[in-house]
Design a protein around this motif. Structure first.
Motif, PDB file in Angstrom:
ATOM      1  N   GLU A  11     -10.178  12.701  -3.040  1.00 27.14           N
ATOM      2  CA  GLU A  11      -9.693  12.264  -4.129  1.00 27.14           C
ATOM      3  C   GLU A  11      -9.071  13.586  -4.878  1.00 27.14           C
ATOM      4  N   ALA A  12     -10.124  13.873  -5.301  1.00 28.33           N
ATOM      5  CA  ALA A  12     -10.012  14.777  -7.132  1.00 28.33           C
ATOM      6  C   ALA A  12      -9.955  16.134  -5.823  1.00 28.33           C
ATOM      7  N   ASP A  13      -9.870  16.454  -4.945  1.00 35.39           N
ATOM      8  CA  ASP A  13      -9.470  17.575  -4.548  1.00 35.39           C
ATOM      9  C   ASP A  13      -7.874  17.681  -4.864  1.00 35.39           C
ATOM     10  N   ILE A  14      -7.905  16.619  -4.642  1.00 27.31           N
ATOM     11  CA  ILE A  14      -6.041  16.319  -4.225  1.00 27.31           C
ATOM     12  C   ILE A  14      -5.644  16.511  -5.072  1.00 27.31           C
ATOM     13  N   PRO A  15      -4.433  17.574  -5.296  1.00 26.58           N
ATOM     14  CA  PRO A  15      -3.634  17.770  -6.784  1.00 26.58           C
ATOM     15  C   PRO A  15      -3.377  16.748  -7.627  1.00 26.58           C
ATOM     16  N   GLU A  16      -2.615  15.738  -8.710  1.00 22.07           N
ATOM     17  CA  GLU A  16      -3.224  15.142  -8.777  1.00 22.07           C
ATOM     18  C   GLU A  16      -1.375  14.439  -8.629  1.00 22.07           C
ATOM     19  N   SER A  17      -0.657  15.172  -8.702  1.00 13.63           N
ATOM     20  CA  SER A  17       0.910  14.527  -8.030  1.00 13.63           C
ATOM     21  C   SER A  17       0.839  13.619  -7.165  1.00 13.63           C
ATOM     22  N   TYR A  18       0.002  14.299  -5.681  1.00 18.19           N
ATOM     23  CA  TYR A  18      -0.404  13.543  -4.476  1.00 18.19           C
ATOM     24  C   TYR A  18      -0.975  12.224  -4.150  1.00 18.19           C
ATOM     25  N   SER A  23      -3.778   7.437  -1.975  1.00 20.75           N
ATOM     26  CA  SER A  23      -3.957   6.113  -2.407  1.00 20.75           C
ATOM     27  C   SER A  23      -2.937   5.029  -1.849  1.00 20.75           C
ATOM     28  N   LEU A  24      -1.567   5.550  -1.046  1.00 22.32           N
ATOM     29  CA  LEU A  24      -0.762   4.180  -0.248  1.00 22.32           C
ATOM     30  C   LEU A  24      -1.021   4.671   0.522  1.00 22.32           C
ATOM     31  N   ILE A  25      -1.558   5.279   1.719  1.00 22.87           N
ATOM     32  CA  ILE A  25      -1.642   5.494   2.636  1.00 22.87           C
ATOM     33  C   ILE A  25      -3.623   6.430   3.705  1.00 22.87           C
ATOM     34  N   GLY A  26      -4.271   6.659   2.814  1.00 29.01           N
ATOM     35  CA  GLY A  26      -5.450   6.918   2.727  1.00 29.01           C
ATOM     36  C   GLY A  26      -5.656   8.501   2.843  1.00 29.01           C
ATOM     37  N   MET A  27      -6.634   8.860   2.696  1.00 26.96           N
ATOM     38  CA  MET A  27      -6.923   9.789   3.129  1.00 26.96           C
ATOM     39  C   MET A  27      -6.740  11.105   4.176  1.00 26.96           C
ATOM     40  N   GLU A  28      -7.604  10.230   5.278  1.00 26.89           N
ATOM     41  CA  GLU A  28      -7.376  10.497   6.505  1.00 26.89           C
ATOM     42  C   GLU A  28      -5.514  11.062   6.977  1.00 26.89           C
ATOM     43  N   ASN A  29      -4.969  10.041   6.758  1.00 30.01           N
ATOM     44  CA  ASN A  29      -3.551   9.310   7.196  1.00 30.01           C
ATOM     45  C   ASN A  29      -2.651  11.226   6.106  1.00 30.01           C
ATOM     46  N   PHE A  30      -3.228  11.643   4.390  1.00 32.37           N
ATOM     47  CA  PHE A  30      -2.625  11.907   3.966  1.00 32.37           C
ATOM     48  C   PHE A  30      -3.043  13.768   4.134  1.00 32.37           C
TER      49      PHE A  30
END
Length: 90
Positions: A11-18, A23-30
């Motif tokens: 999650e830390a690799d993902i820009p904060e705005s996303y 959190s809503l759909i999970g890393m795999e779905n994101f």
């Protein structure tokens, strides 16, 4: 891009705005959504517009020819609005 790296994304690799989306759909779905969008901006309709289409479909399915009052009460619409929806059937 090396797909082998995908399993190491946190999650830390993902820009904060996303991060709320993660959190809503999970890393795999994101990550699937990222592959789908390929950098393009996506528009998501408001839930109300989807529910409006659902309500119209249900009203047209439930209409019996003489239940406008019941449908207006059930779906919290005016009788005029229910008639307008039914009019589209003809």
């Amino acid at each position: 891009m090396d797909n082998n790296l995908l399993e190491f994304v946190v999650e830390a690799d993902i820009p904060e705005s996303y991060q709320p989306v993660v959190s809503l759909i999970g890393m795999e779905n994101f990550l699937k959504l990222c592959r789908y969008a390929m950098g393009d901006e996506l528009y998501f309709p408001m839930q109300e517009s989807i529910l409006r289409n659902t309500r119209k479909r249900l009203i047209t399915q439930e209409y019996t020819g003489d239940n406008v009052i019941e449908l207006s009460r059930k779906y919290n619409l005016t009788q005029t609005r229910v008639r307008g929806i039914i009019k589209d059937l003809k």
